[in-house]
Design an enzyme around this catalytic site. Structure first.
Site, PDB file in Angstrom:
ATOM      1  N   PHE A 155      -0.885  -5.586  -6.814  1.00 22.42           N
ATOM      2  CA  PHE A 155      -1.870  -6.602  -6.486  1.00 22.42           C
ATOM      3  C   PHE A 155      -1.237  -7.511  -5.463  1.00 22.42           C
ATOM      4  O   PHE A 155      -0.949  -8.661  -5.731  1.00 22.42           O
ATOM      5  CB  PHE A 155      -2.284  -7.386  -7.745  1.00 22.42           C
ATOM      6  CG  PHE A 155      -3.031  -6.536  -8.731  1.00 22.42           C
ATOM      7  CD1 PHE A 155      -4.397  -6.297  -8.546  1.00 22.42           C
ATOM      8  CD2 PHE A 155      -2.387  -5.939  -9.801  1.00 22.42           C
ATOM      9  CE1 PHE A 155      -5.089  -5.499  -9.452  1.00 22.42           C
ATOM     10  CE2 PHE A 155      -3.092  -5.136 -10.698  1.00 22.42           C
ATOM     11  CZ  PHE A 155      -4.447  -4.917 -10.518  1.00 22.42           C
ATOM     12  N   PHE A 181      -0.246  -8.087  -0.941  1.00 24.69           N
ATOM     13  CA  PHE A 181      -0.297  -7.728   0.472  1.00 24.69           C
ATOM     14  C   PHE A 181       1.142  -7.683   0.982  1.00 24.69           C
ATOM     15  O   PHE A 181       1.925  -8.589   0.714  1.00 24.69           O
ATOM     16  CB  PHE A 181      -1.048  -8.795   1.284  1.00 24.69           C
ATOM     17  CG  PHE A 181      -2.487  -8.969   0.904  1.00 24.69           C
ATOM     18  CD1 PHE A 181      -3.478  -8.219   1.534  1.00 24.69           C
ATOM     19  CD2 PHE A 181      -2.854  -9.911  -0.045  1.00 24.69           C
ATOM     20  CE1 PHE A 181      -4.808  -8.401   1.203  1.00 24.69           C
ATOM     21  CE2 PHE A 181      -4.185 -10.090  -0.383  1.00 24.69           C
ATOM     22  CZ  PHE A 181      -5.161  -9.342   0.237  1.00 24.69           C
TER      23      PHE A 181
END
Ligand code: CUA
Length: 166
Positions: free
Chosen positions: A79, A81
């Site tokens: 979860f 970036f």
């Protein structure tokens, strides 16, 4: 006005209409042939199984090209970036290339027009320019699992040495 007059005008307008239709079809054919009609994103495919190990997205990075283009190679996954902090120059083109190894995510830079879906199996590719320096929040806007709401990263738009460009 005689019947023959009407006939002549009818023929003129039929001919004009035919010419216009030919022009439209011609323009369409030229556009399709020369530029190829395709959607602006999600056309480049990638094997999601190899994304983490054997692809440019195994080592997410920001590349500063000598010609002024900044290229962001990002991996968007449960979860997080990667990179978690992205630094780009203000007023210069920034090309984002990203993909997901697991499920569909979103990539939205809050307060800008950068907002795409990141879909496993495809490379999301877009180029934009950030006109204002500052810190921006990057959010996932596609529900992707229990920690979807914790998925975020930071985009830092930095002033360039020449000052802010228009
Ligand atoms: Cu990733 Cu929601």
């Amino acid at each position: 006005m005689s019947a023959s007059h009407v006939n002549v005008y009818e023929k003129i307008w039929i001919a004009l209409a035919a010419v216009m239709i030919a022009c439209f079809l011609g323009a369409l054919s030229v556009a399709a042939g020369l530029h190829a009609v395709h959607p602006p994103s999600h056309v480049e495919t990638i094997d999601p199984v190899l994304v983490r190990t054997d692809s440019p997205y195994a080592t997410p990075e920001v590349i500063y090209h000598p010609d002024g283009l900044t290229e962001v190679i990002a991996r968007v996954e449960m979860f997080r970036f990667l990179p978690a902090v992205i630094r780009v120059p203000v007023g210069r083109p920034v090309r984002f290339r990203m993909t997901s190894p697991d499920v569909i995510h979103g990539f939205q830079v809050v307060g800008t027009n950068a907002n795409v879906m990141v879909i496993p199996g495809y490379v999301s590719d877009f180029t934009t320019t950030f006109p204002n320096a500052g810190e921006y929040l990057i959010l996932c806007n596609e529900y992707c699992g229990l920690s979807h709401h914790q998925m975020q990263a930071k985009l830092i738009v930095e002033p360039t040495s020449e000052g802010e460009l228009p």
